[in-house]
Design an enzyme around this catalytic site. Structure first.
Site, PDB file in Angstrom:
ATOM      1  N   LEU A 143       0.805  -1.546   0.212  1.00 56.99           N
ATOM      2  CA  LEU A 143       0.052   0.078   0.135  1.00 56.99           C
ATOM      3  C   LEU A 143       0.794   0.995  -0.072  1.00 56.99           C
ATOM      4  CD1 LEU A 143      -2.226  -1.314   2.582  1.00 56.99           C
ATOM      5  CD2 LEU A 143      -2.364  -0.705   0.418  1.00 56.99           C
ATOM      6  N   ASP A 144       0.565   2.111  -0.399  1.00 58.18           N
ATOM      7  CA  ASP A 144       1.268   3.753  -0.898  1.00 58.18           C
ATOM      8  C   ASP A 144       1.453   3.538   0.630  1.00 58.18           C
ATOM      9  OD1 ASP A 144       1.172   3.409  -3.202  1.00 58.18           O
ATOM     10  OD2 ASP A 144      -0.700   4.706  -3.820  1.00 58.18           O
ATOM     11  N   LYS A 145       2.413   4.798   0.637  1.00 56.60           N
ATOM     12  CA  LYS A 145       2.414   5.449   2.447  1.00 56.60           C
ATOM     13  C   LYS A 145       1.548   5.753   2.925  1.00 56.60           C
ATOM     14  CE  LYS A 145       4.928   8.788   5.077  1.00 56.60           C
ATOM     15  NZ  LYS A 145       6.118   9.955   4.793  1.00 56.60           N
ATOM     16  N   ARG A 244      -5.702   6.326  -7.569  1.00 60.02           N
ATOM     17  CA  ARG A 244      -5.513   7.385  -7.275  1.00 60.02           C
ATOM     18  C   ARG A 244      -5.497   7.864  -9.007  1.00 60.02           C
ATOM     19  NH1 ARG A 244      -0.553   7.566  -4.300  1.00 60.02           N
ATOM     20  NH2 ARG A 244      -0.503  10.012  -4.173  1.00 60.02           N
TER      21      ARG A 244
END
Length: 322
Positions: A143-145, A244
């Site tokens: 998962l992105d930060k 996104r």
């Protein structure tokens, strides 16, 4: 080649005046390649007369004082750290956890410590090292930060391989909650190949040619003042920044997205003042991995998990109601 003692100082004289900064520094140091010096300059490690300069082609003038600093060497392997984790399930083969926003998944330049991998090494001990790779032990997906939510981590090589195959085959049940600008229809899908943005290599983009096939399905859960939509997204593919990118490309970027939200959306005019301030000030992309389901590779039992978004996401929702 190795880095010299940091920082390296160079005062420009007649022999170096008129040269590019990267070339002059590489020649003066003698043990560091020009490409290495260029990368250091672009990363903000050069000061000229006390001012940071990030342009490797900076033309040198007589009397300039250059200071090039070299970052401390990083460990070849991630180190174990005691970082709290919200673990929902654990057995001898795997861990399911709810990752907090702000936690990087694995070490990378600029984030060598304080990552999920460092935390997992601290939690699992030495036997965890090397599961699926030296730099990213246990990591099957990421998962992105600043995306919160559910992740599964492998603790054995067999489970790592099996889960990796399941993700590749799309045999994993995954759903995300997202707050997006604008009013979306009750359901739909976004497609379009995703690849690197040619104008900004740090961003991904829907590309007309090349890239990788990507498909995101969504359904509307709740609209807020006809200006923001709470949606559930399901991935038919798993590309970098997929949700996104697809939403931004469709004109519905995520609230708070620091990469794909570049201007104040027109939809913001439809919010009350308090809701508008909350939406525009949200400090991260409003995205949460809310559901994760898969078949346990060893026991063959179906495992399913669901978590609510974290407090900041919930508070934002309340303020959007207006």
């Amino acid at each position: 080649m190795s880095d010299p003692v940091s920082p390296f100082r160079l005062v420009v004289d007649a022999s170096t005046a008129g040269q590019r900064a990267d070339r002059a520094l590489a020649d003066a140091i003698g043990t560091v390649s020009r490409s290495r010096v260029k990368a250091l300059i672009e990363s903000g490690n050069l000061s000229v007369n006390g001012k940071t300069v990030c342009e490797p082609a900076e033309t040198l003038r007589n009397g300039m004082e250059l200071l090039l600093t070299f970052p401390a060497p990083t460990p070849a392997r991630p180190i174990a750290e005691q970082i709290p984790l919200n673990i929902l399930y654990e057995d001898d083969d795997l861990i399911v956890l709810d990752k907090q926003a702000g936690l990087v998944t694995h070490p990378a330049p600029g984030n060598e410590t304080g990552t999920l991998v460092n935390a997992l090494l601290g939690h699992c001990g030495e036997g965890f090292e090397g599961i699926g790779g030296e730099k990213r032990p246990g990591i099957v997906h990421r998962l992105d930060k600043d995306t919160s939510g559910l992740m599964v981590v492998a603790k054995t090589a067999m489970v790592h391989n099996a889960l990796s195959d399941a993700f590749a085959a799309r045999d994993i049940d995954r759903a995300y909650l997202a707050l997006a600008w604008g009013l979306l229809p009750s359901e739909g899908e976004f497609d379009g190949n995703i690849g690197r943005d040619k104008r900004d290599r740090k961003r991904m983009a829907v590309v007309g040619s090349g890239g990788k096939v990507a498909l995101t399905r969504f359904r509307l859960i709740e609209p807020f003042q006809a200006a923001v939509s709470l949606i559930e997204c399901r991935l038919a593919t798993g590309r970098t920044h997929q949700i996104r990118v697809h939403l931004s490309n469709a004109g519905h970027p995520l609230l708070g997205d620091p990469v794909y939200l570049r201007r104040i959306p027109a939809a913001a005019r439809g919010l009350s003042q308090d809701a508008k301030e909350a939406a525009l000030d949200f400090p991260r992309q409003a995205l949460h991995a809310t559901r994760l389901g898969f078949i346990h590779p060893r026991t063959k039992k179906q495992l399913s998990f669901e978590t609510a978004p974290p407090e900041d996401f919930q508070t934002l929702k309340k303020r959007l109601i207006g």
